[in-house]
Every structure is written in C-alpha cells, then in structure tokens.
Motif scaffolding. Structure first.
Motif, mmCIF file in Angstrom:
data_model
loop_
_atom_site.group_PDB
_atom_site.id
_atom_site.type_symbol
_atom_site.label_atom_id
_atom_site.label_comp_id
_atom_site.label_asym_id
_atom_site.label_seq_id
_atom_site.Cartn_x
_atom_site.Cartn_y
_atom_site.Cartn_z
ATOM 1 N N UNK A 230 0.816 -1.207 0.000
ATOM 2 C CA UNK A 230 0.000 0.000 0.000
ATOM 3 C C UNK A 230 0.851 1.258 0.000
ATOM 4 N N UNK A 231 0.191 2.420 0.119
ATOM 5 C CA UNK A 231 0.931 3.683 0.157
ATOM 6 C C UNK A 231 1.884 3.729 1.345
ATOM 7 N N UNK A 232 3.057 4.312 1.132
ATOM 8 C CA UNK A 232 3.975 4.549 2.240
ATOM 9 C C UNK A 232 3.367 5.593 3.172
ATOM 10 N N UNK B 74 9.534 18.217 2.034
ATOM 11 C CA UNK B 74 8.715 17.010 2.094
ATOM 12 C C UNK B 74 8.441 16.488 0.685
ATOM 13 N N UNK B 75 8.091 17.387 -0.222
ATOM 14 C CA UNK B 75 7.824 16.997 -1.610
ATOM 15 C C UNK B 75 9.048 16.330 -2.224
ATOM 16 N N UNK B 76 10.231 16.919 -1.995
ATOM 17 C CA UNK B 76 11.461 16.361 -2.553
ATOM 18 C C UNK B 76 11.749 14.967 -2.027
ATOM 19 N N UNK B 77 11.485 14.740 -0.744
ATOM 20 C CA UNK B 77 11.715 13.415 -0.163
ATOM 21 C C UNK B 77 10.759 12.396 -0.776
ATOM 22 N N UNK B 78 9.498 12.755 -0.920
ATOM 23 C CA UNK B 78 8.538 11.829 -1.539
ATOM 24 C C UNK B 78 9.010 11.436 -2.932
ATOM 25 N N UNK B 79 9.419 12.426 -3.703
ATOM 26 C CA UNK B 79 9.840 12.159 -5.079
ATOM 27 C C UNK B 79 11.153 11.389 -5.118
ATOM 28 N N UNK B 80 12.099 11.746 -4.247
ATOM 29 C CA UNK B 80 13.394 11.075 -4.252
ATOM 30 C C UNK B 80 13.271 9.624 -3.824
ATOM 31 N N UNK B 81 12.372 9.364 -2.874
ATOM 32 C CA UNK B 81 12.167 7.996 -2.404
ATOM 33 C C UNK B 81 11.325 7.176 -3.375
ATOM 34 N N UNK B 82 10.735 7.829 -4.373
ATOM 35 C CA UNK B 82 9.878 7.131 -5.328
ATOM 36 C C UNK B 82 8.652 6.530 -4.687
ATOM 37 N N UNK C 176 5.513 8.224 -3.901
ATOM 38 C CA UNK C 176 4.206 8.859 -3.991
ATOM 39 C C UNK C 176 3.196 8.073 -4.812
ATOM 40 N N UNK C 177 1.907 8.302 -4.574
ATOM 41 C CA UNK C 177 1.379 9.137 -3.493
ATOM 42 C C UNK C 177 1.488 8.441 -2.136
ATOM 43 N N UNK C 178 1.738 9.220 -1.092
ATOM 44 C CA UNK C 178 1.928 8.682 0.249
ATOM 45 C C UNK C 178 0.750 9.054 1.139
ATOM 46 N N UNK C 179 0.610 8.314 2.224
ATOM 47 C CA UNK C 179 -0.197 8.778 3.350
ATOM 48 C C UNK C 179 0.712 9.701 4.157
ATOM 49 N N UNK D 218 -1.214 15.383 -6.116
ATOM 50 C CA UNK D 218 -0.856 14.120 -6.757
ATOM 51 C C UNK D 218 0.056 13.261 -5.887
ATOM 52 N N UNK D 219 0.680 13.869 -4.874
ATOM 53 C CA UNK D 219 1.627 13.131 -4.032
ATOM 54 C C UNK D 219 1.028 12.654 -2.718
ATOM 55 N N UNK D 220 -0.229 13.009 -2.437
ATOM 56 C CA UNK D 220 -0.823 12.692 -1.135
ATOM 57 C C UNK D 220 -2.064 11.830 -1.325
ATOM 58 N N UNK D 221 -2.016 10.617 -0.778
ATOM 59 C CA UNK D 221 -3.138 9.683 -0.842
ATOM 60 C C UNK D 221 -4.143 9.995 0.256
#
Length: 284
Positions: free
Chosen positions: A39-41, A97-105, A107-110, A130-133
């Motif tokens: 599921x979403x991280x 926060x956005x950069x970490x989501x994208x760098x970790x691959x 998204x979308x995250x909880x 688009x990055x937040x579930x």
C-alpha cells in the motif's frame, strides 16, 4: 518555493532502514525509509525541535512499519539536515517534504504531520495533491495570528530560549503534556523529559516559523481524504485550533483524544488505532 534536486546525494542501508539525502535549495535533507508493503507509504513529518524525527517518531514509527513502508525526514532546523541557517517558511519546508517523496519514489503517500509538521503537511497536500493519498493532521493549526494564546506562547519560547534555556525546557514540558500525565510519571520522569527539546538555534528557527504560520488560503485546495486529530488537554496548541482546521477542510474527518499535545507519548495505543483505522478503512 525552494527547488528540489531529484537525485539523492547519498544513500546507505542497514538491515531494516535505508537512508537518503536530497538537495532542496541550499538544504541537504536527511530521510529514512523503514519497513515494506504494497500500500501507500506513510510519511511522518515532525514538529518543532532540533531533535527532529528521532525525538518525535523514534518510539512510535515501528508501530506503523508492520506491513507498510514508513518514511521519516528531518526538516531544516533539525540536527541531521544541513542548510544555511536562514529563516524558514511553511512553503520551504513543504518543498523538502515533496522532494523526499519524489526522491524515495514513494508517492502518493499517506502523509501525517504533527504540530509544526501539521501546517507543513497541509501545504504539501494543497500544493501537490498528486503526491498525497491520505492526510492526517495532529495537534495542528492554520493561523498563529488568530490565537493570542498561541502567539504569546511562541513569543515566550523565543525569549526563554534566548535568556533562560532551563526555563525554556520547563515551559515546553509543562505545555507539551497534560497535568495528569506529568503527575503519573512523577518528578524523576518529568526531569528526564525537560532536556528533550533544548533551545538550540535550529529549535528557535522552528519557533520563529511557528509564529508566522498562516495556511488559511491553502486549506480549500486540499482534496485528499483528511483526518484531523485534536488533543483535548493540549496546552501548546489549544484543541480549538484542530477543530477549526477540520471545519476549514472540506469533507475532513475529526477525532479527539483526551491527552496533551504530545499525544503519541500519552495515549500511544489510542493514537495508533485512530490513525490506522483512518489509513486502512474497514473493508478496504
């Protein structure tokens, strides 16, 4: 808003945790990834204090890591993230926060934000839906200038941090926990809590940001399913602020836990259950 470099500067791996550093403007932002799942991280955003993710989430992150990926990061002002030491804004931290989501691959995250991390997380959800579930805002607020108690408390913290570091620690402890909790851990326990948030330059950068928070214009842009968690005995960010956040975010859900500000210390089981029930709805 600060720009982000998409490639991690360094990564390292232990048996359970992968660590990365991503460049965002002049900051090198440290983050950790633990656990695994389909599921979403879940990304946890810490509150005020240079101790960052370790102090806020070190004890509770493993409760969420069974069956899912959990990401923690250290925002500018925290000890493990390096930058130029300049003033912080909600938008600049949201960019991290956005950069970490994208760098970790991931998204979308909880996305779960606590205290200062709550307005930062709300800004992420508004600016990059688009990055937040799903979004969870814990003990947060939208506008410091609208609450004279809040404004004066943060102003007092600034003054204590400059002139009375020991008084700063006591003030943070007194407002961070309910009276009942403080009495339950006793004098020795309370004295052990006081050093947890020293008034370092990084902490005081966070407090300066706390004084300037105003995300009212962003709240109508949040589209992710949102849970707002208020703390009934919160003497740092009075619970009315959480109720106002809930009212301002269309379609949001509200839960209130009978605890002080640091709710996941006082009522860990109830906090984990409340968050988990929202992130994994019955029948999902």
């Amino acid at each position: 808003m600060a720009t982000a470099t998409a490639t991690a500067v360094t990564t390292s791996t232990t048996s359970t945790t992968t660590s990365g550093i991503v460049a965002v403007g002049d900051a090198l932002v440290r983050y950790d990834v633990d656990g695994s799942g389909d599921g979403p991280a879940l990304l946890l955003v810490h509150g005020t204090g240079s101790g960052g993710a370790v102090v806020n989430w070190g004890g509770i992150a493993p409760r969420f890591a069974a069956g899912r990926t959990v990401i923690t990061l250290d925002l500018s002002g925290a000890d493990r993230t390096v930058d130029d030491g300049g003033p912080l804004t909600v938008e600049s931290l949201a960019a991290q926060v956005i950069a970490v989501i994208e760098d970790a691959g991931a998204g979308p995250v909880d996305l779960l934000g606590f205290s200062m991390g709550s307005p930062v997380s709300a800004a992420v959800a508004a600016l990059r839906p688009d990055l937040v579930h799903r979004l969870v805002l814990v003990a947060g607020w939208a506008y410091t200038g609208g609450d004279e108690y809040l404004r004066n408390l943060f102003t007092l913290w600034q003054r204590l941090g400059e002139f009375d570091p020991a008084g700063f620690g006591r003030s943070v402890t007194m407002t961070g926990f309910s009276r009942g909790f403080l009495n339950s851990v006793g004098r020795e326990g309370v004295e052990a809590l006081i050093p947890n948030m020293p008034p370092t330059p990084g902490t005081l950068r966070h407090v300066a940001l706390d004084l300037e928070v105003d995300i009212r214009a962003l709240l109508p842009r949040i589209t992710a399913p949102t849970l707002v968690v208020g703390c009934a005995q919160d003497a740092t960010v009075p619970v009315e602020n959480s109720r106002e956040l809930h009212a301002a975010i269309g379609g949001s859900t509200y839960a209130e836990i009978d605890a002080g500000h640091v709710v996941f210390f006082e009522k860990e089981d109830e906090f984990v259950e409340t968050v988990t029930d929202f992130l994994v709805p019955v029948g999902a």
